[in-house]
Design a protein around this motif. Structure first.
Motif, short mmCIF file in Angstrom:
data_model
loop_
_atom_site.label_atom_id
_atom_site.label_comp_id
_atom_site.label_asym_id
_atom_site.label_seq_id
_atom_site.Cartn_x
_atom_site.Cartn_y
_atom_site.Cartn_z
N GLN A 84 0.81 -1.36 0.06
CA GLN A 84 0.00 0.01 -0.20
C GLN A 84 0.88 1.32 0.00
N SER A 132 1.57 2.02 -3.49
CA SER A 132 0.52 2.68 -4.28
C SER A 132 0.23 4.06 -4.01
N TYR A 134 -0.81 5.25 -7.92
CA TYR A 134 -1.58 4.47 -8.59
C TYR A 134 -2.13 3.34 -7.54
N GLU A 135 -3.23 2.67 -8.00
CA GLU A 135 -3.92 1.73 -7.37
C GLU A 135 -3.17 0.38 -7.37
#
Length: 906
Positions: A219, A222, A227-228
């Motif tokens: 995470q 991310s 970005y996801e």
């Protein structure tokens, strides 16, 4: 458990510096340092203690340099200590080696000279990195151990269940149950690992090194890239980089092959912004697939800060250079007119009888000197701040310095009616290693202040020893200046040591001064391993205390007054000097200074005019200004030195620039130096070193009085012998060390050359060899190369002496030496020489001159030149000067008649 740090540097003194800087962390068991002088020793210590966390290594070292050490560490790191992290140290200009070091796996770098704050910041960052690596490796280890145990247990269960399956169906059901349990355990273990991976605060990526695909991301990655997670896992690594896909692929292959585990790259975020990142990667096995486990750090702010720091450093260096150039120019521009102001004031003081006019001139002269003192203070402070002021300890008899200070201020004490007491301790050793010039400057500042701020009463100067150790040959020297003056409030006692600060409420108009004296004194004391303090009470007085710690005691006692100028006689033998200066007033001051002497002055406004004058006439000495229009004084002097006809003329530099950077060049090129404004006593004293006068014909300065017995003719006659030694031994050695430049060889060469120069009494060669030896002792490579390149010029100067064999001595000195040599000839040889010279019998004269040559080489050469030019009258003049009426006087002394001579023609 302390962080273990291995420092690798070939500078032995670095150990004590690092231990001192980190003594608190060491005492608190936060850091544990070990030290090695080269790469080989470092490897031995790493093998002895494989738990070392950080290696800080210099790049340039003997036996094994830092780059080779990094390569060895890279190979040893997996088996020795996977978290071992390296920091390299190198000079700012060595960026190529730093780049190689970073590519070889170094985590960070430090720039020499080392900055304590920079070391702390870099160590803190590296320790954080090591801790992160340890955590990650520990997590990886635990996961691998769990997986390994699970696999082993699974295999064991499968074997058991397979055996039991053959036996019975019931055993099969039990095996299935166990298999389910194991699968649950593996799922839980994988879940724990993934939870740690996804929840870590640092961005992490799992990358397929073959394809560049991002297999997984946490995470934090991310959030950093924008970005996801599913978007990241559909991308390749080169999609995040500004570099080409081929370049990124090459980086991954290096990491895959474990040739590199560290990189700094520009990465693009989803919003289009660019960040500079550090990537630390290691190859791990996930489900039998080799993946790169990469931890990413955003270092954009650090890079920006480093760039800003570098820009600020360049700007500061530029500003400092500009300040130095400004001070140099200001010094020159002020000292040049001050030369005329002080010079003509001194001349007029000796010409006027009117007391009021003399008072006016005295005020002008005193004010000019005060302005010069102010300039010197500002320049001293500038040199201290720029780190260019060097402390030069030498054997000093401090009693002589104290007496000088007493003499300097004696009239001021008498004029103000102050009592002055000088109380040196009888226990003070006669020889101390101190910088005599700076000790004198400190005492003058302190005693001068005491006189200035003491309207009535006394000034006391105490000097004594503390912690005297004859065994260790060390002592502390204490200087105390006590007065009964106006005192200093306690709130002001720290401020008075700051630049341009005086105590508040002080009446500057009454007391004068710039507030620099104590600031300079404090800096000088600290540079000499000392401390200064003050105790004072308003209206009762002050005591300034200076302590020089651990001053070496020496038996090489130097009398500080040994070279004190004696009253310089103004009666010189007739001589001619050339003044080269573009300022008329400067030339006129020197001309007026010499009005009452037998010295003839010729002048040139620039270097080209001086060279033209030297083609027509030969002076006995040249005064050369350094800052001339067109070619500088340095360039003109080089031209003069390289001309055999003028190469041996004494040349004294005239300079208004007092910053020290050129003093080494002055001593190698010039025979002396006079700083503007030129004082008459200094001028006459300097001329006295080179021009003959009744008091001491052909003598050297006080530092070479031991050579007064050396005959000039003997020196010149020995030049061929000296040149032969140089060509046979020293020139080949010079060529060899110039190519290899080994420090020890340079020092040995300098000592051998100095010994030879002393034997042949060549002062300029002694000065040169001493300068070369000092450069070698300080390991100053640039200075060594400069000094070695000057050697050929000194050889040319010696060869010029050999070729000319006295031609460049003035006629007056040549004749003096020749008459001394004539007096030592056998009388019958002198009689025959006079007889044949009177007859102008060329053949006989040449034969007799050859015979003279066997008795005295110099005299033979002088007479040979006269005979070749048919100057028989000069030969007869020399004989007559030696024996009055010539050989008639000889015959009277020997009781001989004219009948002993050959019959004369006609």
């Amino acid at each position: 458990m302390p962080v273990k740090i291995l420092f690798v540097d070939d500078e032995p003194k670095l150990e004590s510096v690092i231990r001192q800087l980190f003594r608190r962390e060491t005492q608190e068991n936060k850091f544990a340092f070990t030290f090695a002088l080269n790469g080989l020793e470092a490897l031995d210590k790493l093998h002895a203690d494989p738990e070392t966390d950080i290696v800080i290594t210099d790049i340039n070292m003997p036996e094994m340099d830092g780059l080779e050490l990094l390569e060895r560490l890279k190979a040893l790191k997996p088996s020795l200590n996977p978290v071992l992290t390296a920091i390299v140290v190198s000079a700012y200009s060595d960026m190529e080696n730093i780049r190689k070091a970073m590519n070889a796996g170094a985590f960070d770098f430090l720039i020499k000279p080392l900055d304590f704050q920079d070391i702390r910041l870099t160590l803190a960052k590296t320790i954080e990195h090591v801790c992160q690596l340890k955590d990650a490796l520990e997590q990886e280890r635990l996961a691998k151990e769990a997986l390994h145990r699970a696999n082993e247990e699974l295999e064991s269960r499968v074997e058991e269940r397979t055996a039991e399956l053959v036996k019975t169906n019931a055993e099969l059901r039990r095996e299935i149950t166990e298999h389910k349990r194991t699968a649950e355990f593996l799922a839980q273990s994988e879940s724990r690992f993934r939870t740690m991976f996804l929840g870590h605060s640092a961005p992490m990526l799992l990358i397929n090194p073959q394809t560049g695909d991002i297999v997984d991301a946490n995470q934090a990655a991310s959030s950093f890239y924008g970005y996801e997670l599913y978007e990241l896992m559909m991308m390749k690594l080169h999609d995040l980089s500004e570099r080409s896909s081929e370049s990124v692929h090459e980086e991954m292959q290096l990491m895959k092959d474990q040739q590199q585990n560290y990189a700094i790259l520009p990465h693009c975020l989803k919003n289009g912004e660019t960040r500079t990142v550090e990537i630390y990667s290691s190859l791990i096995d996930v489900n039998n697939e080799k993946l790169l486990f990469s931890i990413i750090h955003n270092i954009t702010k650090r890079i920006q800060a480093e760039e800003a720091l570098e820009a600020a450093k360049v700007q500061a260096e530029s500003a400092n250079q500009t300040k130095s150039e400004f001070l140099t120019n200001v010094s020159h521009e002020i000292r040049t007119p001050m030369n005329a102001i002080l010079g003509f004031s001194e001349i007029l003081l000796n010409m006027l009888d009117d007391s009021q006019h003399k008072d006016y001139l005295t005020s002008i002269y005193t004010s000019g000197k005060a302005l010069l003192f102010l300039i010197d203070d500002i320049l001293d402070l500038s040199k201290i701040e720029a780190g260019r002021l060097e402390i030069q300890p030498e054997p000093v008899n401090i009693s002589g310095v104290l007496n000088e200070v007493k003499l300097i201020f004696l009239q001021k004490f008498q004029r103000k009616g102050l009592r002055f007491s000088l109380e040196p301790d009888s226990q003070i050793p006669q020889g101390l290693m101190l910088d005599e010039v700076r000790v004198r400057q400190i005492l003058i500042n302190l005693v001068g202040n005491a006189i200035k701020f003491t309207p009535r009463g006394y000034v006391l100067l105490l000097v004594y020893c503390e912690n005297l150790s004859h065994e260790n040959r060390l002592t502390d020297i204490v200087l105390e200046v006590e007065d009964s003056g106006i005192g200093i409030p306690s709130t002001q006692q720290e401020l008075i040591f700051e630049n341009f600060r005086q105590q508040d409420g002080q009446k500057t108009r009454k007391y004068g001064g710039t507030g620099l004296g104590l600031a300079i004194t404090k800096r000088l004391v600290e540079m000499m391993n000392g401390s200064i303090s003050v105790q004072s009470e308003v209206d009762k007085g002050s005591t300034f205390r200076v302590v020089f710690s651990d001053v070496p005691i020496t038996d090489d006692v130097k009398d500080s007054r040994a070279c004190q100028e004696t009253p310089t006689p103004v009666e010189f033998d007739p001589a001619k000097i050339l003044i080269v200066d573009d300022v008329f007033s400067n030339r006129e001051v020197i001309r007026r200074y010499l009005d009452d002497t037998n010295i003839t002055v010729i002048e040139a406004q620039n270097g080209e005019e001086a060279l033209e004058l030297l083609c027509r006439q030969t002076p006995d000495l040249i005064l050369m200004d350094l800052k001339l229009p067109g070619k500088s004084g340095y360039e003109i002097t080089n031209i003069i030195r390289n001309d055999p006809k003028t190469g041996v003329l004494p040349i004294i530099a005239l300079t208004a620039t007092v910053i020290k950077k050129t003093e080494g060049n002055l001593s190698n090129l010039f025979d002396g130096c006079l700083k503007k404004p030129v004082v008459r006593s200094q001028l006459l004293s300097e001329l006295r070193r080179f021009l003959p006068h009744p008091a001491e014909m052909l003598s050297e300065s006080c530092d070479t009085t031991e050579r007064e017995g050396t005959n000039g003719a003997e020196l010149i006659a020995r030049m061929p012998e000296l040149v032969a030694i140089l060509e046979r031994k020293l020139i080949p050695k010079w060529e060899e060390i110039s190519e290899m430049c080994f420090i020890d060889d340079v020092a040995d060469f300098a000592l051998e050359l100095k010994s030879l120069a002393g034997e042949y009494h060549l002062v300029f060669l002694e000065r040169y060899s001493q300068s070369l030896y000092e450069s070698a002792q300080s390991n100053h490579i640039d200075a060594i190369e400069d000094r070695l390149s000057e050697f050929s010029g000194h050889i040319a100067r010696i060869r010029a002496l050999q070729q000319e064999e006295g031609r460049h001595l003035s006629d007056r000195i040549q004749r003096l030496l020749a008459t001394e040599a004539l007096a030592a000839l056998p009388h019958d040889l002198l009689e025959r020489l006079e007889y044949e010279t009177t007859r102008a019998n060329m053949t006989e004269v040449e034969e007799l001159v050859d015979e003279v040559h066997t008795h005295d080489v110099f005299l033979g050469n002088v007479l040979a030149r006269m005979a070749t030019d048919f100057e028989y009258d000069k030969i007869l003049e020399l004989i007559q000067k030696t024996y009055g009426a010539g050989t008639q006087q000889i015959r009277k002394e020997n009781g001989r008649s004219d009948s002993c001579l050959p019959p004369q023609d006609g």
